[in-house]
Design a protein around this motif. Structure first.
Motif, PDB file in Angstrom:
ATOM      1  N   ARG A   1     -20.921   2.135  43.269  1.00 12.78           N
ATOM      2  CA  ARG A   1     -20.123   1.412  43.869  1.00 12.78           C
ATOM      3  C   ARG A   1     -18.527   2.102  43.550  1.00 12.78           C
ATOM      4  O   ARG A   1     -17.805   1.813  44.464  1.00 12.78           O
ATOM      5  CB  ARG A   1     -20.057   0.010  43.744  1.00 12.78           C
ATOM      6  CG  ARG A   1     -19.442  -0.241  42.392  1.00 12.78           C
ATOM      7  CD  ARG A   1     -19.732  -1.480  41.498  1.00 12.78           C
ATOM      8  NE  ARG A   1     -20.554  -2.437  42.184  1.00 12.78           N
ATOM      9  CZ  ARG A   1     -21.604  -3.865  41.633  1.00 12.78           C
ATOM     10  NH1 ARG A   1     -20.291  -4.921  41.777  1.00 12.78           N
ATOM     11  NH2 ARG A   1     -22.530  -4.000  42.086  1.00 12.78           N
ATOM     12  N   TYR A   2     -18.634   2.646  42.994  1.00 11.74           N
ATOM     13  CA  TYR A   2     -17.330   2.961  42.234  1.00 11.74           C
ATOM     14  C   TYR A   2     -16.354   4.070  42.592  1.00 11.74           C
ATOM     15  O   TYR A   2     -15.584   4.893  42.129  1.00 11.74           O
ATOM     16  CB  TYR A   2     -16.644   3.078  40.083  1.00 11.74           C
ATOM     17  CG  TYR A   2     -17.171   1.504  40.354  1.00 11.74           C
ATOM     18  CD1 TYR A   2     -15.863   0.600  39.753  1.00 11.74           C
ATOM     19  CD2 TYR A   2     -18.254   1.190  38.940  1.00 11.74           C
ATOM     20  CE1 TYR A   2     -16.608  -0.541  38.975  1.00 11.74           C
ATOM     21  CE2 TYR A   2     -18.700   0.092  38.094  1.00 11.74           C
ATOM     22  CZ  TYR A   2     -17.840  -0.891  38.448  1.00 11.74           C
ATOM     23  OH  TYR A   2     -17.698  -1.966  38.093  1.00 11.74           O
TER      24      TYR A   2
ATOM     25  N   LYS B   1     -15.125   3.518  46.165  1.00  8.94           N
ATOM     26  CA  LYS B   1     -14.045   2.504  45.505  1.00  8.94           C
ATOM     27  C   LYS B   1     -12.758   3.430  45.385  1.00  8.94           C
ATOM     28  O   LYS B   1     -11.644   3.376  45.607  1.00  8.94           O
ATOM     29  CB  LYS B   1     -14.347   1.715  44.289  1.00  8.94           C
ATOM     30  CG  LYS B   1     -13.614   0.919  44.528  1.00  8.94           C
ATOM     31  CD  LYS B   1     -13.337  -0.331  42.877  1.00  8.94           C
ATOM     32  CE  LYS B   1     -12.176  -1.274  43.085  1.00  8.94           C
ATOM     33  NZ  LYS B   1     -12.773  -2.062  41.961  1.00  8.94           N
ATOM     34  N   TYR B   2     -13.123   4.474  44.218  1.00 10.76           N
ATOM     35  CA  TYR B   2     -12.085   5.464  43.889  1.00 10.76           C
ATOM     36  C   TYR B   2     -12.325   6.915  44.433  1.00 10.76           C
ATOM     37  O   TYR B   2     -11.570   7.775  43.520  1.00 10.76           O
ATOM     38  CB  TYR B   2     -11.953   5.630  42.376  1.00 10.76           C
ATOM     39  CG  TYR B   2     -11.682   4.176  41.552  1.00 10.76           C
ATOM     40  CD1 TYR B   2     -10.439   3.765  42.009  1.00 10.76           C
ATOM     41  CD2 TYR B   2     -13.627   3.307  41.020  1.00 10.76           C
ATOM     42  CE1 TYR B   2     -10.311   2.810  40.364  1.00 10.76           C
ATOM     43  CE2 TYR B   2     -12.459   1.769  40.346  1.00 10.76           C
ATOM     44  CZ  TYR B   2     -11.564   1.552  40.201  1.00 10.76           C
ATOM     45  OH  TYR B   2     -11.116   0.410  39.576  1.00 10.76           O
TER      46      TYR B   2
ATOM     47  N   SER C   1      -8.608   6.326  36.566  1.00 11.28           N
ATOM     48  CA  SER C   1     -10.410   5.819  37.183  1.00 11.28           C
ATOM     49  C   SER C   1     -10.789   4.951  36.059  1.00 11.28           C
ATOM     50  O   SER C   1     -11.818   3.605  36.263  1.00 11.28           O
ATOM     51  CB  SER C   1     -10.816   6.283  38.621  1.00 11.28           C
ATOM     52  OG  SER C   1     -10.030   7.306  39.648  1.00 11.28           O
TER      53      SER C   1
ATOM     54  N   ILE D   1     -12.577   1.683  35.436  1.00  5.30           N
ATOM     55  CA  ILE D   1     -14.426   1.283  35.724  1.00  5.30           C
ATOM     56  C   ILE D   1     -14.498   0.503  34.382  1.00  5.30           C
ATOM     57  O   ILE D   1     -15.253  -0.402  34.740  1.00  5.30           O
ATOM     58  CB  ILE D   1     -14.919   2.306  35.459  1.00  5.30           C
ATOM     59  CG1 ILE D   1     -14.707   2.641  37.528  1.00  5.30           C
ATOM     60  CG2 ILE D   1     -16.172   2.360  36.453  1.00  5.30           C
ATOM     61  CD1 ILE D   1     -14.695   4.306  37.443  1.00  5.30           C
TER      62      ILE D   1
ATOM     63  N   ASP E   1     -13.548  -3.027  34.887  1.00  2.07           N
ATOM     64  CA  ASP E   1     -14.189  -3.918  35.406  1.00  2.07           C
ATOM     65  C   ASP E   1     -15.450  -4.118  35.190  1.00  2.07           C
ATOM     66  O   ASP E   1     -16.550  -5.367  35.085  1.00  2.07           O
ATOM     67  CB  ASP E   1     -14.521  -2.894  36.993  1.00  2.07           C
ATOM     68  CG  ASP E   1     -14.665  -4.270  38.455  1.00  2.07           C
ATOM     69  OD1 ASP E   1     -14.392  -4.988  38.507  1.00  2.07           O
ATOM     70  OD2 ASP E   1     -15.698  -3.473  38.317  1.00  2.07           O
TER      71      ASP E   1
END
Length: 593
Positions: A9-10, A13-14, A94, A98, A101
């Protein structure tokens, strides 16, 4: 690079930041490969006095040196500095976000998991997930992306330039590199297994250390320092062996990598020197070719490091995924509804319960009713099932539908948060945070005033003790409250529950460590303070609960009798025997005293 359902997912997202970092990385790779061409011009200019530039032969003089050599090098250096700074900010920045998170998701997941999970997974193992494994994933994400694309673009550009200069020399240099790639894939699998064993060994060592530090008082009391040291040395030795096994295979891989790289250098010098002798190359072109090869040395090494890093990252991601994918055993049903208000009425109807993975029933056909506003005592021998009843009231474990009710509502139809929010609970194993006494008491609700904290402390008969401390309510407790006595710890926990001022108060053997006079003060305060609200007091001593409105006598997981102290003493022989035995023990203690 690292892939998995909890990290994919990251990438999306980034994506904008990663693309910016990728663009700057490609720019750096392109500019970096302009340097060998400049080296070629310098070498040829020094040898012949002339330089071929843009298809024309130009004298190698001071003007050419300043305009075509020094100025471009300055621009190249500035571009490299700016580009490398930018891609580091994009990739590493990033990755740090991550990591934070994922750590938040892990902690949130830990709060949702039931007690059963923590009975199997120890604290030391979980802490290694939040430290070593997360750091490994952060490194694999940031450095992994950088290494993959840097090796891809820099390697492709450099090899393309080498092919244009001489196909056969390039092919000779790529043969050892291809063998290195194959070897890397094989060794990478072995490294992943070694890393997984290394992490398991570290988890065991961390868990043992955590338990030893928490139980240091017991270790010292039983003079078992030597035994613990021997056990620690054994685990430390296993950790050492696991680390050495990983370091050995990692070092062997790096040695073989160096061997292959040096062998390629030998090929270039040998065959390249022959090409210079045969006038196919000049000295400057050979230096240029070596410069391009030096550029692909990093991609080759990056691939090897990427394989090693990915192996470690996969193992760590697998361990973290086990936590994030752990089944949430106790959760709300889909059709739960918020009740208007929980007043404190509790009913058990024919409840039979056994702990998960257990073969024996802990509670057997348990039935009783607690009316809202009643003061109820639950008494029984050790292991009778008293604490289990409380655990089921608070939905610590799942209960069958139609067996536990709050104000006539099935507990499974009420949100777990609402059930627990309606009760203030003081467990047997009281836990105090390493914080001030005031913050421990005002833990729930947040924002409690000092007056509320002090009032609760007075009712828990701990106020005088607190003010006698040098810092009073600002006294910072040690880990798990080790700086106060057992009785003080219990009373601070009671004060914390009183501040919550909930409809239901549950004290599970919470006055066992205080003297008789203090116990009477606390019970007297509770009776006045809790008038009209439900109070449940679990105890071993009959004297603690004999004045309650109702007593529930538990034995061997069954409700033997329910009623007042006088009623149970007359009607229940087992209860009467317990009362008489405790009276006899109290008399013997007085005589011996």
């Amino acid at each position: 690079m690292l892939f998995g359902k909890h990290i994919n997912r990251y990438y999306l997202k980034y994506m904008p930041v990663l693309l910016l970092g990728l663009a700057s990385l490609i720019l750096v790779d392109y500019v970096q490969l302009l340097i060998p061409e400049i080296y070629k011009m310098v070498i040829n200019g020094m040898n012949t006095g002339f330089v071929e530039h843009n298809g024309a032969v130009t004298p190698f003089d001071l003007d050419f040196l300043l305009d075509k050599i020094c100025l471009p090098m300055i621009l190249i250096i500035l571009s490299l500095v700016a580009g490398r700074f930018l891609w580091r900010m994009c990739f590493f920045g990033s990755a740090v976000k991550i990591e934070a998170d994922i750590r938040d998701r892990m902690f949130d997941r830990c709060k949702e998991l039931s007690q059963q999970y923590y009975q199997v997974n120890k604290v030391g193992n979980l802490m290694s997930l939040f430290t070593n494994d997360l750091e490994t994933i952060e490194e694999s994400f940031s450095s992994g992306i950088m290494m993959f694309f840097d090796a891809l673009f820099l390697g492709a550009l450099a090899i393309g330039k080498m092919f244009r200069m001489n196909i056969w020399l390039t092919l000779l240099t790529l043969i050892p590199a291809s063998l290195l790639m194959i070897m890397s894939l094989i060794i990478g699998k072995a490294m992943e297994l070694k890393w997984d064993k290394r992490q398991e060994a570290f988890s065991s060592l961390s868990d043992f250390s955590q338990e030893s530090f928490s139980g240091i008082a017991v270790i010292k009391a039983f003079v078992k320092e030597s035994k613990e040291l021997i056990a620690f040395r054994g685990l430390n030795s296993e950790n050492e062996k696991a680390n050495l096994a990983y370091v050995k295979i990692s070092t062997l891989f790096k040695i073989m990598l160096t061997l292959f790289v040096e062998s390629i250098v030998g090929i270039i010098l040998g065959y390249g020197g022959y090409l210079v002798h045969e006038k196919v190359f000049n000295a400057g072109e050979l230096i240029e070719f070596i410069g391009y090869f030096n550029a692909i040395v990093w991609p080759v090494m990056a691939v090897s490091e990427l394989i090693e890093m990915t192996s470690r990252g996969k193992a760590s991601l697998h361990r973290i995924s086990e936590l994030l994918d752990a089944k949430q055993d106790v959760r709300d049903a889909d059709d739960v509804k918020e009740p208007a208000e929980i007043k404190g009425g509790i009913e058990f109807r024919n409840l039979t319960f056994r702990y998960p993975d257990s073969e024996n029933d802990v509670l057997k056909n348990v039935s009783f009713t607690i009316n809202a506003g009643e003061n109820v005592g639950i008494v029984g021998k050790t292991g009778a099932g008293k604490t289990t009843i409380v655990d089921l009231m608070l939905r610590t474990y799942n209960v069958p539908d139609g067996t536990v009710f709050f104000d006539g509502n099935d507990v499974n139809s009420i949100p777990i948060h609402t059930v627990r929010n309606a009760a203030a609970y003081v467990p047997q194993d009281n836990f105090l945070f390493s914080d001030t006494i005031e913050n421990n008491i005002s833990f729930m609700p947040e924002g409690a005033t000092h007056e509320q904290v002090e009032t609760a402390a007075v009712n828990a008969d701990i106020h005088d003790n607190i003010v006698s401390f040098t810092d009073g309510y600002k006294t910072v407790l040690g880990e798990r409250g080790v700086t106060v006595s057992g009785g003080q710890k219990q009373r601070i926990a009671i004060a914390r529950a009183l501040v919550k001022d909930s409809a239901i108060l549950i004290l599970d053997d919470s006055v066992s460590a205080v003297d008789t006079a203090t116990e009477k003060n606390i019970l007297s305060n509770l009776k006045k303070l809790r008038a009209g609200r439900t109070t449940i007091l679990i105890a071993h001593r009959i004297t603690t609960i004999e004045n309650m409105d109702k007593i529930i006598f538990i034995d061997d997981g069954k409700v033997k009798a329910v009623g007042s102290h006088g009623e149970l003493y007359e009607s229940c022989g087992e209860y009467r025997n317990m009362v008489d035995l405790q009276k006899l023990e109290d008399e013997e203690e007085k005589v011996n005293a």
